[in-house]
Design a protein around this motif. Structure first.
Motif, PDB file in Angstrom:
ATOM      1  N   LEU A   1     -11.367 -32.455 -31.007  1.00  0.00           N
ATOM      2  CA  LEU A   1     -11.361 -33.710 -30.480  1.00  0.00           C
ATOM      3  C   LEU A   1     -11.249 -34.677 -31.415  1.00  0.00           C
ATOM      4  O   LEU A   1     -12.114 -34.698 -32.422  1.00  0.00           O
ATOM      5  N   PRO A   2     -10.635 -35.830 -31.169  1.00  0.00           N
ATOM      6  CA  PRO A   2     -10.660 -36.925 -32.344  1.00  0.00           C
ATOM      7  C   PRO A   2     -12.115 -37.628 -32.507  1.00  0.00           C
ATOM      8  O   PRO A   2     -12.744 -37.565 -31.484  1.00  0.00           O
TER       9      PRO A   2
ATOM     10  N   GLY B   1       2.291 -51.591 -29.941  1.00  0.00           N
ATOM     11  CA  GLY B   1       2.641 -52.543 -29.017  1.00  0.00           C
ATOM     12  C   GLY B   1       1.670 -52.510 -27.634  1.00  0.00           C
ATOM     13  O   GLY B   1       1.876 -52.765 -26.604  1.00  0.00           O
ATOM     14  N   TYR B   2       0.908 -51.296 -27.714  1.00  0.00           N
ATOM     15  CA  TYR B   2       0.050 -51.261 -26.377  1.00  0.00           C
ATOM     16  C   TYR B   2      -1.317 -50.508 -26.932  1.00  0.00           C
ATOM     17  O   TYR B   2      -1.333 -49.850 -28.294  1.00  0.00           O
ATOM     18  N   THR B   3      -2.408 -50.511 -26.232  1.00  0.00           N
ATOM     19  CA  THR B   3      -3.527 -49.991 -26.470  1.00  0.00           C
ATOM     20  C   THR B   3      -3.407 -48.662 -26.166  1.00  0.00           C
ATOM     21  O   THR B   3      -3.256 -48.021 -25.026  1.00  0.00           O
ATOM     22  N   PRO B   4      -3.391 -47.437 -27.068  1.00  0.00           N
ATOM     23  CA  PRO B   4      -3.249 -46.158 -26.835  1.00  0.00           C
ATOM     24  C   PRO B   4      -4.560 -45.874 -25.884  1.00  0.00           C
ATOM     25  O   PRO B   4      -5.824 -46.366 -26.132  1.00  0.00           O
ATOM     26  N   VAL B   5      -4.142 -44.935 -24.999  1.00  0.00           N
ATOM     27  CA  VAL B   5      -5.207 -44.432 -24.228  1.00  0.00           C
ATOM     28  C   VAL B   5      -6.294 -43.400 -24.723  1.00  0.00           C
ATOM     29  O   VAL B   5      -6.008 -42.667 -25.718  1.00  0.00           O
ATOM     30  N   THR B   6      -7.477 -43.430 -24.235  1.00  0.00           N
ATOM     31  CA  THR B   6      -8.515 -42.321 -24.632  1.00  0.00           C
ATOM     32  C   THR B   6      -8.781 -41.549 -23.131  1.00  0.00           C
ATOM     33  O   THR B   6      -8.669 -41.889 -22.351  1.00  0.00           O
ATOM     34  N   THR B   7      -8.421 -40.097 -23.653  1.00  0.00           N
ATOM     35  CA  THR B   7      -8.809 -39.024 -22.742  1.00  0.00           C
ATOM     36  C   THR B   7     -10.018 -38.454 -23.088  1.00  0.00           C
ATOM     37  O   THR B   7     -10.261 -37.585 -23.877  1.00  0.00           O
ATOM     38  N   PRO B   8     -11.102 -38.881 -22.480  1.00  0.00           N
ATOM     39  CA  PRO B   8     -12.499 -38.154 -22.844  1.00  0.00           C
ATOM     40  C   PRO B   8     -12.403 -36.858 -22.710  1.00  0.00           C
ATOM     41  O   PRO B   8     -12.202 -36.251 -21.936  1.00  0.00           O
ATOM     42  N   ASP B   9     -12.949 -36.348 -23.870  1.00  0.00           N
ATOM     43  CA  ASP B   9     -13.097 -34.997 -23.652  1.00  0.00           C
ATOM     44  C   ASP B   9     -11.702 -34.041 -23.944  1.00  0.00           C
ATOM     45  O   ASP B   9     -11.620 -32.883 -23.978  1.00  0.00           O
ATOM     46  N   GLY B  10     -10.716 -34.935 -24.033  1.00  0.00           N
ATOM     47  CA  GLY B  10      -9.433 -34.508 -24.167  1.00  0.00           C
ATOM     48  C   GLY B  10      -8.696 -35.170 -25.259  1.00  0.00           C
ATOM     49  O   GLY B  10      -9.411 -35.703 -26.162  1.00  0.00           O
ATOM     50  N   VAL B  11      -7.403 -35.006 -25.489  1.00  0.00           N
ATOM     51  CA  VAL B  11      -6.562 -35.626 -26.712  1.00  0.00           C
ATOM     52  C   VAL B  11      -5.427 -36.077 -25.881  1.00  0.00           C
ATOM     53  O   VAL B  11      -4.800 -35.873 -24.947  1.00  0.00           O
ATOM     54  N   THR B  12      -4.586 -36.855 -26.758  1.00  0.00           N
ATOM     55  CA  THR B  12      -3.236 -37.491 -26.555  1.00  0.00           C
ATOM     56  C   THR B  12      -2.229 -36.371 -27.373  1.00  0.00           C
ATOM     57  O   THR B  12      -2.578 -36.111 -28.505  1.00  0.00           O
TER      58      THR B  12
ATOM     59  N   SER C   1     -18.652 -36.135 -21.731  1.00  0.00           N
ATOM     60  CA  SER C   1     -18.974 -37.277 -22.677  1.00  0.00           C
ATOM     61  C   SER C   1     -18.777 -38.600 -22.087  1.00  0.00           C
ATOM     62  O   SER C   1     -18.140 -38.995 -21.326  1.00  0.00           O
ATOM     63  N   PRO C   2     -19.838 -39.460 -22.337  1.00  0.00           N
ATOM     64  CA  PRO C   2     -19.737 -40.773 -21.854  1.00  0.00           C
ATOM     65  C   PRO C   2     -18.602 -41.542 -22.287  1.00  0.00           C
ATOM     66  O   PRO C   2     -18.046 -41.505 -23.217  1.00  0.00           O
TER      67      PRO C   2
END
Lengths: 472, 458
Positions: B59-60, B76-87, B266-267
């Motif tokens: 995980l990052p 140009g955008y706020t990248p998403v966060t995938t808790p316990d996952g990745v982009t 993960s919180p």
């Protein structure tokens, strides 16, 4: 009927010289019977004859009764105390007495005729009677000896029968007690399930149907226990009878049947041993031989003025044919020259030979069958001890793990425990099946199995019970 | 006639991979560390067999506020966060934004003490979140390392019919070892999903799903500070087993958010007054009313894209129906530790028996003692409720690979939750989105015990 006088006197004297050596004391016959079956049974047979040896034997039986009875100690007690066996032993006395009787010439008849004035004629008749007795006495003696031999074989066989019956009775009773312990545990489990169901029902969490089901299961297992207790009463009576015990004898059986010893048997070898050793086969061969002798005798004496009637008595038993030996009678060959008698004896001989062959086939078959039963039960015991019982324990342990996480409930846990106890019950059935088959095989072979030195069974009783006694 | 598409497909099957088509450097990789963990290697050997289970992806690290500001400036955008996952990693190849999904079996830890053989993409379930912008031309390579064929359906996305991914109906199945390519222009924005449309009951039950987030071309009026993608899913992993059972229709055991079950989740770390977006998607067998504490969220997006502001709905629970996605925004204005969970109570628990006779309120003291004599190690429990279970779980062993029904310990005692439960940790003045630990409540702001109950109020 008239016979020359002088030679008769000489012969009569000679005959007297041959008689008088057969004793009426059957001790020798008993000892030889004991020798006959020595090594074929555990323990020592005792013949209660009101002498000092009785006290020793009684003390021995008491000593054996003071500790929990095993199949072998049970057999030894029976050999001392079984009244039927004592009765059978008396057969030795009867045969011995008959031999003694047969060995003697009948007392010369001294009959004085008042009807005749001729004392000479009177004497001639008296001597004539002695002559007949003298003629048949050796034959009679030989037949009485044979009868004693037959009795020895019969007593020996009966003795082995008592040994087998006693061992079976003890094994069956032991197994019934162990079974009762398992059924009582199952009943306790069902009671807990019923009480648990009742508590949940009272709290409003369980249906009346579920409660009733649990209570019915408990009641059923109480009924099972009741039946098993009755069985125990019956089996205790049966064992008491076989062992020759009184209600006053407080006796117990060893609590656990031992595990089968590590031994396998060569079935072919056991068959050969059975054919060679079994006392009923020895007796049957002896009977064939006796008929052959009777036939030869009949042929020889066919035209003798005083005819010899020989015949065969026989009786059928469930386990084969028991020839009880030739009989002898004397007849005057006035009308019958013995042709039919010879034909009869020839037929009897042929029949006896066939029956001997049939008995041999039955013995072999019985050894094979009992051997297969023994092997199958041994495999079952091994399957239970090495595989099923450990798996049942694992199932219980794993059910407990699931219970701990509230994945299953108390009923599932009680069921797993019940299945474990039930597997113990079936293991026990296999184990008692093994020991009963073993007793039956040893009876079929006519001697103990080669690998089993009596009294040297290793006691694996804790393992046999699945080691779960502590859970009771 | 050989089309360009055929050539692409053949190139891919022949061993080829993205590398054959690649001319441009991996544009996004350096500038977007957040997205850069999934670049697939060139898979030269496409063996039609099951590869060894992949280990869970790395995980990052948690980003800082300046990381996010930099990405927003560049992208140009706020990248998403995938808790316990990745982009998903991507690169530009001419006009094409390229991605690569590898369908495979993975051993994934749902929480400490429980590892599951799932089917997913690029080392995890859900697969990497594919993130793009409205107007992008996307090219997605799909390599199949499963033991059976698969396809990918781009759920909710406008695309040519032959790109829709329905196996047999719209395309040949992607057989084990094969790589296919999907290409389409993103003509819309919104929150979407990808999942198989081949043996889909099995493949989704085993974990095959992922997000597709398409940001609007025109930046949002109120920029998002924290954009979270959360995929609730439910699994039939019978206690003591390691693989989901696809035949189960209703009686599920394990409930996850992004492939983790509480206490394994993960919180979500949030700075006070951040504008937060929560995106949800659902391919499971039932709906999940996702509930947040202490705030209300405005439902701003459906699978169809942005909802006009006048139609936004404030909710504290947002029901995510099967096959549906939703996004909701809120301003995290109250610091603290706030739960975020599915409000189906069994979904916020871990494995439990559904046919255990109910012991609550029963007097089991006497019978319990007798059962303890019969069965070593037996203890009656549950007569007062199940809370004691959380304590039992700490010292009483359960089946292997099975999470206790309820777990977690907070500063005040057992939390007694599981499954689809996580926390939003909202803190004032933080610069890094690292887990700050338990909230330190100001004096007098925690419920306290009084010596006696009031009178006259009831």
């Amino acid at each position: 009927m008239r016979v020359a006088r002088v030679p008769l006197l000489v012969l009569a004297l000679a005959a007297l010289g041959l008689t008088g050596c057969a004793s009426v004391d059957p001790t020798g016959s008993f000892e030889s019977t004991r020798e006959l079956v020595a090594g074929r049974h555990p323990g020592t047979v005792h013949w209660q004859r009101g002498d000092q040896a009785d006290a020793v034997a009684t003390a021995r039986a008491a000593e054996l009764l003071a500790v929990p009875i095993t199949p072998d100690s049970g057999a030894e007690i029976a050999l001392i105390r079984n009244p039927e066996l004592q009765g059978t032993l008396e057969g030795l006395g009867i045969a011995q007495a008959e031999l003694a009787q047969a060995s003697r010439l009948s007392n010369p008849g001294v009959s004085f005729s008042r009807l005749s004035g001729s004392g000479e004629l009177q004497r001639t008749v008296a001597i004539s009677a002695d002559l007949v007795d003298w003629l048949v006495q050796p034959l009679r003696r030989r037949l009485a000896e044979a009868e004693l031999e037959r009795t020895r074989l019969e007593v020996g066989d009966a003795l082995l029968g008592v040994v087998a019956d006693a061992r079976s009775a003890v094994v069956t009773y032991q197994a019934a007690n162990q079974l009762l312990a398992r059924l009582e545990r199952i009943e306790a489990i069902d009671r807990s399930a019923a009480d648990y169901a009742k508590a949940l029902f009272d709290a409003g969490n369980l249906t009346a149907l579920e409660r009733a089901n649990a209570e019915a299961a408990w009641a059923e297992s109480q009924a099972e226990v009741g039946r098993a207790r009755l069985d125990i009463v019956r089996l205790r009576e049966a064992a008491s009878l076989t062992l020759g015990l009184d209600p006053s004898d407080a006796w117990q059986v060893a609590s656990e049947l031992p595990l089968p010893p590590d031994a396998t048997f060569d079935s072919k070898m056991l068959e050969e041993r059975a054919v060679a050793d079994r006392l009923d086969l020895v007796a049957a061969r002896w009977a064939v031989d006796a008929i052959e002798r009777a036939l030869a005798l009949k042929r020889k004496t066919r035209y003798v003025p005083v005819g010899v009637e020989v015949g065969v008595e026989r009786e059928r038993e469930t386990d084969g044919i028991n020839l009880t030996g030739p009989t002898v009678e004397l007849r005057l060959p006035l009308f019958d020259t013995g042709k039919a008698s010879i034909a009869l004896l020839e037929a009897e001989l042929a029949r006896s030979n066939w029956q001997l062959r049939a008995l041999e086939a039955q013995v072999r078959s019985s050894v094979r069958e009992r051997g297969a039963e023994l092997a199958a039960n041994r495999e079952l015991v091994t399957l239970y001890i090495e595989t099923i019982l450990p798996l049942r324990k694992e199932v219980l342990q794993r059910t407990l793990l699931e219970y701990n996480q509230m994945l299953v409930g108390t009923f599932d846990l009680l069921l797993a425990k019940q299945e474990e106890v039930d597997a113990e019950r079936r293991a026990l059935e296999a184990l008692s099946g093994y020991w009963l088959a073993r007793v039956a095989l040893e009876r079929a072979v006519g001697s103990p199995l080669p690998e089993s030195a009596h009294g040297h069974h290793q006691d694996h009783s804790a393992a046999a019970s699945g080691g779960s006694e502590e859970n009771r | 006639m050989i089309t360009r598409r055929d050539l692409l497909a053949r190139a891919a099957v022949a061993g080829g991979s993205a590398a054959l088509l690649s001319r441009t450097p991996l544009a996004a990789q350096e500038q977007d560390p957040h997205a850069g963990h999934q670049m697939p290697a060139a898979h030269a050997d496409h063996q039609p067999k099951m590869a060894a289970p992949a280990s869970r992806r790395t995980l990052p690290p948690p980003p800082t506020r300046s990381d996010i500001a930099g990405w927003r400036r560049d992208l140009g955008y706020t990248p998403v966060t995938t808790p316990d996952g990745v982009t998903a990693k991507w690169r530009m190849n001419g006009a094409w934004k390229e991605f690569h999904l590898v369908a495979e079996e993975i051993e994934q830890e749902f929480a400490p003490g429980m590892t599951v053989k799932v089917w997913g993409y690029n080392g995890g379930s859900p697969g990497p979140t594919i993130e793009a912008v409205e107007g992008d031309n996307v090219r997605i390579f799909v390599t199949n390392r499963l033991p059976e064929h698969t396809t990918i359906h781009w759920h909710g996305i406008f695309l040519p019919n032959g790109m829709d991914g329905v196996g047999g109906m719209l395309q040949p199945h992607i057989k084990p070892g094969e790589t296919y390519v999907y290409e389409f222009k993103l003509r819309q924005h919104g929150t979407f999903m990808y999942h198989p449309h081949a043996d889909e009951m099995v493949q989704m039950a085993l974990g095959m799903m992922g997000f597709v987030v398409v940001h609007p071309k025109k930046p949002l009026a109120e920029p998002i500070d924290r954009d979270f993608c959360i995929f609730p899913h439910m699994w039939a992993i019978h206690p003591g087993t390691y693989r989901p059972d696809p035949s189960v229709m209703l009686d599920f055991d394990i409930f996850t958010l992004n492939g983790r079950a509480y206490p394994g989740t993960s919180p979500l770390i949030i700075r006070q007054n951040d504008r937060v977006r929560l995106r949800f998607a659902n391919v499971s067998m039932t709906s999940h009313p996702m509930h947040i504490h202490g705030h209300r969220m405005w439902v701003v997006e459906t699978d169809g894209g942005q909802i006009p502001r006048s139609a936004w709905v404030p909710e504290s629970s947002l029901n995510i129906v099967n096959g549906q996605t939703r996004a909701a925004d809120f301003v995290a204005d109250v610091p603290g530790d706030w739960p975020l969970h599915c409000h189906k109570t069994h979904h916020a628990m871990n494995a439990m028996g559904h046919e255990v006779p109910n012991p609550i309120g029963a007097d089991l003291r006497e019978v319990g003692a007798r059962v303890s004599e019969l069965i070593e190690g037996y203890t009656t429990m549950g007569t007062a409720g199940m809370a004691e279970h959380a304590e039992h779980a700490e010292h009483m062993a359960g089946p292997e690979n099975t999470l206790p029904m309820m777990a977690g310990t907070g500063p005040y005692g057992p939390i007694e939750m599981g499954g689809m439960f996580t926390m939003m940790k909202i803190r004032a003045g933080i610069d890094s989105y690292q887990d700050p630990g338990w909230y330190d409540h100001p004096e007098g702001t925690v419920a306290w015990k009084v010596d006696s109950a009031p009178e006259g109020l009831i």
